[in-house]
Design an enzyme around this catalytic site. Structure first.
Site, PDB file in Angstrom:
ATOM      1  N   LYS A 293       4.308 -11.407  14.584  1.00  0.00           N
ATOM      2  CA  LYS A 293       3.550 -10.307  15.122  1.00  0.00           C
ATOM      3  C   LYS A 293       2.804 -10.839  16.847  1.00  0.00           C
ATOM      4  O   LYS A 293       2.282 -12.506  16.927  1.00  0.00           O
ATOM      5  CB  LYS A 293       1.893  -9.564  14.756  1.00  0.00           C
ATOM      6  CG  LYS A 293       1.231  -8.640  14.487  1.00  0.00           C
ATOM      7  CD  LYS A 293       0.439  -8.300  13.715  1.00  0.00           C
ATOM      8  CE  LYS A 293      -0.478  -7.024  14.406  1.00  0.00           C
ATOM      9  NZ  LYS A 293      -1.081  -6.353  13.420  1.00  0.00           N
ATOM     10  N   GLU A 382      -5.178   2.770  -1.072  1.00  0.00           N
ATOM     11  CA  GLU A 382      -7.053   3.014  -1.467  1.00  0.00           C
ATOM     12  C   GLU A 382      -7.323   4.406  -2.694  1.00  0.00           C
ATOM     13  O   GLU A 382      -7.698   4.336  -2.900  1.00  0.00           O
ATOM     14  CB  GLU A 382      -6.700   4.745   0.226  1.00  0.00           C
ATOM     15  CG  GLU A 382      -7.061   4.500   1.127  1.00  0.00           C
ATOM     16  CD  GLU A 382      -5.018   4.087   2.372  1.00  0.00           C
ATOM     17  OE1 GLU A 382      -5.008   4.393   3.053  1.00  0.00           O
ATOM     18  OE2 GLU A 382      -4.706   3.879   0.964  1.00  0.00           O
ATOM     19  N   ARG A 410      -6.327   9.763   1.207  1.00  0.00           N
ATOM     20  CA  ARG A 410      -5.169   9.779   0.735  1.00  0.00           C
ATOM     21  C   ARG A 410      -6.031   9.376  -0.929  1.00  0.00           C
ATOM     22  O   ARG A 410      -4.707   9.131  -2.031  1.00  0.00           O
ATOM     23  CB  ARG A 410      -4.682   8.429   1.081  1.00  0.00           C
ATOM     24  CG  ARG A 410      -4.168   8.399   2.512  1.00  0.00           C
ATOM     25  CD  ARG A 410      -3.186   7.319   2.803  1.00  0.00           C
ATOM     26  NE  ARG A 410      -2.156   7.280   2.611  1.00  0.00           N
ATOM     27  CZ  ARG A 410      -1.272   6.451   3.089  1.00  0.00           C
ATOM     28  NH1 ARG A 410      -1.653   5.672   3.643  1.00  0.00           N
ATOM     29  NH2 ARG A 410       0.360   6.128   2.728  1.00  0.00           N
TER      30      ARG A 410
END
Length: 645
Positions: A293, A382, A410
């Protein structure tokens, strides 16, 4: 071939990118020789650094998949072949290569490019995203539709190792393997969370596993052994053990995928060779690439979390070479929550903190260090976060779920079924409530009042400032049963914050200003423009605090003393706090004119937060205009003060 370049700083001026400037679409990209692609990657990385420095926005993820993006558009016939990016943080290089290079200065700004892939923006954005872990399901759906229509186009999903922590991703993998779908899933592993097995030997085996020869021999052997089930089982086990020794892909093989990798995701020649071979294979394919990253920008490689996104880099004026020292930053609502949680946990050893991969965003860093045994980051899961909290509450803990409004959507079934039905003591600290600015509708918290207040047993609180946020969080923690506190992104009006753990009476608002004719009932952090509008109108203002239960006594009082009630909230009008007041008035047989001011019935596109509020009529001018227009339609004695707008 030109060597890859690592940058030490963000370019202050537009870099020279003669090769990139020729690429207006992937078809033009595919006309380049493979030997030109490393040079293109260097130019693209420089241009990406410069543009994000000019605008701010997501940063590290795009740098990490830059070579992969080039390789995918080079090998596959996009947009005919469907390329689906998960979440979309990493899609800036994709946007640059698909005809939007000269519009990157507008990204995340009003009427500009979206910060995520968006179907209405480009035919190359095959699926709109913003939430994680949807790419495999979407790409599988495309693969199924293609098969039904006898199309030979390919479907490719690119998903990060973080997004792979969500159950939805594995549900899709399982179904794809069951259907033997013709699709490719690329795992972008930028944290080495699955394997460190990268190097010359693993790259060699990846080439072998992707080769047509290996796959033809494997498929041919299966046909030969079809009449000998015991030998077939032995051959399958032998292959699994072989792959298990050289790669971490046994799990994906068991789900029905042909696993290939891991390979270096920044080695362009290797990516091109591997993808070209995979393109010719049928059935579900799984390519594991390992990336860094922030690749190519040294500070981001060293601090990938800090450089996940950056703000616009302001140029230093020539006459002021020394940067001005910034003023001490005002606490954000997330900071108010983070400090409160630490204080609450100090006072009560039953308090635990749960977050679905939102540690920094929800400001749980201090809590995680101070109480590591009571801190639970469940990754992008979640649904699990909510049911985990329910289980904890069953056995005496006091769980606090720190979650964004848009992500709580969600886990709605778990919220109802696992928490509310059982009336468990779970507190939901709901960040990013209301409009969120540049991230746009995928991240906006426009619906939580509506979807929470209809749930029995749920306490719904809307603080108006920083101190009220702290008090209502403590009120929710002390409450018996499920509770929620919603607060927005960013800073508040600067109200001094008490360090106590005081609570407020449940269901009681507060009268802040007394006026005549009009009463404004404020729910949440639009209190400042509501008070400003009230000054012009000489209106009463009540800070209601609670959507559920409502302060019915206060509403009765205001209705009896005023000709018009006005509700103000940064939530969808449909089903929101204003609807709750309307329902109460109807149930109480109170005939009272009521104006509901909130987010209109549409998705509000990305812009600065202030611009969004103005667009929705939620600033001072908008509130005044709405009230004046309503008064003009009313056959009453109300008079609007001239020139109030």
């Amino acid at each position: 071939m030109q060597e890859p370049v690592t940058f030490q700083e963000i370019p202050a001026r537009r870099p020279d990118t003669p090769l990139l400037d020729q690429i207006d679409n992937p078809a033009r990209l595919r006309s380049l020789s493979s030997g030109q692609l490393t040079r293109l990657a260097n130019e693209l990385r420089a241009y990406l650094l410069w543009t994000v420095g000019q605008t701010g926005g997501h940063f590290g993820a795009g740098l990490g998949v830059l070579e992969l993006t080039i390789a995918l558009h080079y090998i596959f016939n996009t947009p005919e072949d469907r390329l689906v990016w998960d979440v979309g943080h990493q899609a800036y290089p994709h946007k640059i290569l698909t005809g939007r290079r000269n519009r990157m200065h507008s990204i995340r700004r009003k009427d500009g490019l979206a910060g995520f892939p968006k179907r209405a923006e480009s035919e190359y954005d095959t699926f709109g995203v913003g939430h994680s872990s949807t790419s495999i399901s979407a790409a599988l759906g495309m693969a199924v539709a293609n098969k039904l229509q006898n199309n030979r186009r390919k479907s490719i999903a690119v998903i990060g190792d973080g997004a792979m922590t969500a159950g939805m991703a594995f549900e899709a993998l399982n179904h794809a393997g069951h259907l033997h779908a013709d699709m490719l899933v690329i795992l972008n592993d930028n944290d080495m969370s699955i394997s460190h097995n990268v190097g010359g030997l693993s790259n060699y085996f990846a080439k072998l596993l992707a080769s047509r020869t290996y796959n033809q021999v494997r498929d041919g052997s299966k046909k030969v052994l079809q009449g000998a089930p015991h030998l077939m089982a032995l051959a399958r086990k032998t292959e699994e053990h072989f792959k298990g020794m050289i790669s971490p892909g046994t799990l994906f093989e068991e789900l029905g995928f042909n696993y290939i990798g891991p390979i270096d995701g920044h080695d362009l020649p290797l990516l091109l060779e591997t993808l070209e071979k995979i393109r010719e294979l049928d059935g579900p394919q799984f390519l594991h690439v390992v990336t860094t990253k922030g690749k190519g920008f040294a500070p981001a490689e060293a601090d990938p979390v800090g450089y996940h996104a950056i703000n616009k880099i302001e140029p230093v004026p020539a006459d002021k070479p020394e940067p001005v020292k910034p003023k001490p930053a005002a606490p954000k609502y997330a900071n108010v929550f983070g400090q409160w949680l630490v204080d609450a946990a100090e006072a009560d050893d039953r308090v635990v903190g749960i977050t679905p991969a939102m540690c920094e965003g929800s400001d749980l860093v201090a809590f995680s260090k101070r109480f590591p045994d009571r801190y639970f980051d469940v990754a992008i899961a979640e649904q699990h976060a909510v049911t985990l909290a329910a289980g904890m509450a069953c056995d005496g803990a006091k769980p606090v779920v720190a979650i964004y409004s848009t992500f709580l959507q969600r886990a709605y079934d778990q919220l109802i079924h696992d928490v509310a039905i059982q009336n468990l003591d779970v507190l939901f600290a709901i960040d990013r409530a209301g409009l969120v600015g540049a991230d746009g509708p995928t991240h906006g918290g426009a619906f939580d009042i509506s979807y929470l207040r209809c749930i029995p047993n749920m306490l719904v609180m809307t603080p108006s400032d920083e101190d009220e946020t702290r008090k209502l969080l403590q009120t929710g923690l002390s409450h018996s049963g499920p509770a929620s506190v919603r607060y927005p992104r960013g800073t508040g009006p600067g109200t001094p914050i008490s360090q106590s753990l005081d609570t407020v009476p449940v269901g009681k608002g507060r009268l802040l200003r007394e006026g005549k004719s009009i009463a404004i009932l404020n729910f949440g952090t639009l209190l400042t423009p509501a008070l400003e509008a009230a000054e012009h109108l000489n209106a009463t203002v009540a800070d209601m605090r609670f959507v559920k239960p409502l302060d019915e006594e206060l509403i009765r009082q205001l209705a009896s003393q005023h000709d018009l009630l006005v509700t103000v909230e940064e939530n969808a009008i449909a089903g929101g706090a204003g609807s709750a007041v309307t329902e109460f008035l109807n149930a109480s047989d109170i005939l009272q004119p009521l104006l509901q001011i909130g987010i209109p019935d549409r998705f509000v596109e990305h812009a600065q937060h202030g611009e969004q509020l103005s667009e929705c009529g939620l600033d001072k001018a908008g509130i005044l205009k709405a009230i004046e227009q309503r008064c003009a339609r009313m056959d009453t004695r109300l008079r609007v003060i001239p020139g109030s707008l």
